[in-house]
Every structure is written in C-alpha cells, then in structure tokens.
Write an enzyme that holds these catalytic residues in place. Structure first.
Site, PDB file in Angstrom:
ATOM      1  N   SER A 148      -6.342   9.036   2.674  1.00 37.90           N
ATOM      2  CA  SER A 148      -5.454   7.709   2.104  1.00 37.90           C
ATOM      3  C   SER A 148      -5.654   6.690   3.142  1.00 37.90           C
ATOM      4  CB  SER A 148      -3.922   8.336   1.872  1.00 37.90           C
ATOM      5  OG  SER A 148      -3.033   7.247   1.724  1.00 37.90           O
ATOM      6  N   TYR A 161       3.586  11.772   5.685  1.00 37.11           N
ATOM      7  CA  TYR A 161       2.550  11.965   4.625  1.00 37.11           C
ATOM      8  C   TYR A 161       1.384  11.174   5.352  1.00 37.11           C
ATOM      9  CZ  TYR A 161      -0.305  10.323   0.920  1.00 37.11           C
ATOM     10  OH  TYR A 161      -1.227   9.968   0.012  1.00 37.11           O
TER      11      TYR A 161
END
Length: 253
Positions: A148, A161
């Site tokens: 990501s 995250y």
C-alpha cells in the site's frame, strides 16, 4: 491490454472473494491462466469460480483462512491436487482497521499483523517450493505482494496498518535477495486510494467519514486498475522484474 504471456500459467490469488483479488482473478482467467481462488467466504468464491468457468476460464474455489496455518496447508494441497505446480502467486488478502494508537485496540493490531504480514508469509511458505521449481525448469515464476502507499505515506491513526504494509514492502525487497538469484521474480504493488471493501471494515465513525471525504474529493482507482498493473507486471519477459510499483489516482499527491 492483451497479455498472451499469461496463457497456460497456474496462479494462486488470495483475498479473491472481492476487490483487487477478484478483479485480478478475472483478468488472469480471461487471458488463459488457471486460477486458484483463496479466501474465507465460500459463497463468494463459488460464485466467482462459476462466473469464470461460464466465460470459458479455469478456476478453482478453495475456502481458506490465511490466519490459520492448517487452512493454508490444506489449501496448498487442494491446489496441487487439482492443478499441480503453481508458477504465480498474488498475495493480496489484507485488512485495514485504523484507530488512534492510544485506543489500544490490540484486537485490531493482532488481526492486521496476522493477516497482512504473517498470513502473507504462510502463503509464501506454502508455494515458494513451486516457484523455485518452476524457475529451475526454465519457466517464469512470480510472487506478487500487494502492499500500500501507506508503507511510505504517513496517515494519522493508521500506524499499525501502515507498519504492516511497510513490512510487506520490506519483505518483498528482502525476498528478492533470496529468490532473485534463483530466477523467481518478486514484486511489491502499492496502490493508493482504491475503491474496495477495505473501507467498510472501519469501525471508527470519524475515520470512516474522513475516508469517505477522500473518495468524494478524489476519483479513486478501481480494483480493475490494480489488476491490470499486476497482469502487466507478471507478463513481462522472464528476465525483467518490475520490483516495486506505486499506483495512485492522478489527483492523489
């Protein structure tokens, strides 16, 4: 784009029940790859497998929980029994559960680490012997890890995250030192704002509204956009490794 190099390849896609995983499976199957669909939601997998078969593709639904080592091992056996050796793995399954670190959400931290990082490692462990054997036989072998933009860009309240995705990017780089000399390509794909189910997992109303505002302000990427990048990456000539790809919506800076 057309990807004739994908014909006859045998792929495993995790997180295949929706979003990037499902879109990638569709595109791989459309170009002639046999695709093993791994995810927890059996009904979704069965529906996708039927859809791909109806379109003339080959797909195998394998209900799998990548947080469970026994489940991953059983999935690998099912794939091998049906398709034999795998030459392409798309490590896509993941969860995004943001909250302020001060909230102490150990439940969320554990779930993200066990899915995004340890789960990815379980899949790598299960299929790396296939990839190295494929490469040793002179054929193309690919491991694609979906990371990501959060591995590089800092977002408040997304610390854990972001840490898991930074770990996936670093893991990919480290694995290239081990697998690259054995002719296995390792790629990290790092999407920016993408319209998937991930945002629906957020239980913090402020953060959910904040992310919704981003989707309103920026035309987001689609799962199909990311699938196209993945298929482009793995269809390059065997000696070419697109080691790291960052894909952003044009308006995301």
């Amino acid at each position: 784009m057309n990807y004739p190099a994908l014909a006859e390849r045998t792929a495993v896609v995790t997180g295949a029940a929706s979003g990037i995983g499902a879109a990638t499976a569709r595109l791989l199957a459309a170009h002639g790859a046999r695709v093993a669909l791994l995810a927890r939601r059996a009904d979704r997998l069965d529906g996708l497998a039927a859809e791909l078969a109806a379109a003339g593709g080959q797909a195998l639904a394998v209900t799998t929980d990548i947080t469970d080592p026994a489940s991953v091992d059983a999935a690998a056996k099912a794939v091998h029994d049906a398709y034999g050796q795998v030459d392409l793995v798309v490590n896509n399954a993941g969860v995004m559960l943001p909250n302020p670190l001060a909230d102490g959400r150990i439940d969320e931290w554990t779930r993200m680490i066990d899915t995004n990082l340890t789960g990815a490692l379980r899949v790598i462990r299960a299929f790396t012997p296939d990839l190295t054997a494929t490469a040793a036989a002179g054929r193309t072998a690919d491991l694609v890890n979906i990371s990501s933009i959060a591995s590089h860009v800092l977002f408040p309240d997304y610390a854990v995250y972001g840490a898991t995705k930074a770990a996936v990017t670093q893991l990919s780089a480290a694995l290239r030192t081990e697998l690259g000399p054995r002719d296995v390509r390792v790629s990290a794909v790092e999407p920016g704002l993408t319209d998937t189910e991930l945002s629906g997992h957020i239980d913090n109303p402020v953060l959910r509204e904040q992310l919704g505002g981003m989707f309103s302000a920026i035309p987001a990427l689609t799962s199909e956009d990311i699938a196209d990048v993945i298929c482009y990456t793995v269809s390059r000539p065997r000696h070419v490794n697109l080691r790291q790809s960052i894909i952003l919506p044009t308006r995301q800076v």
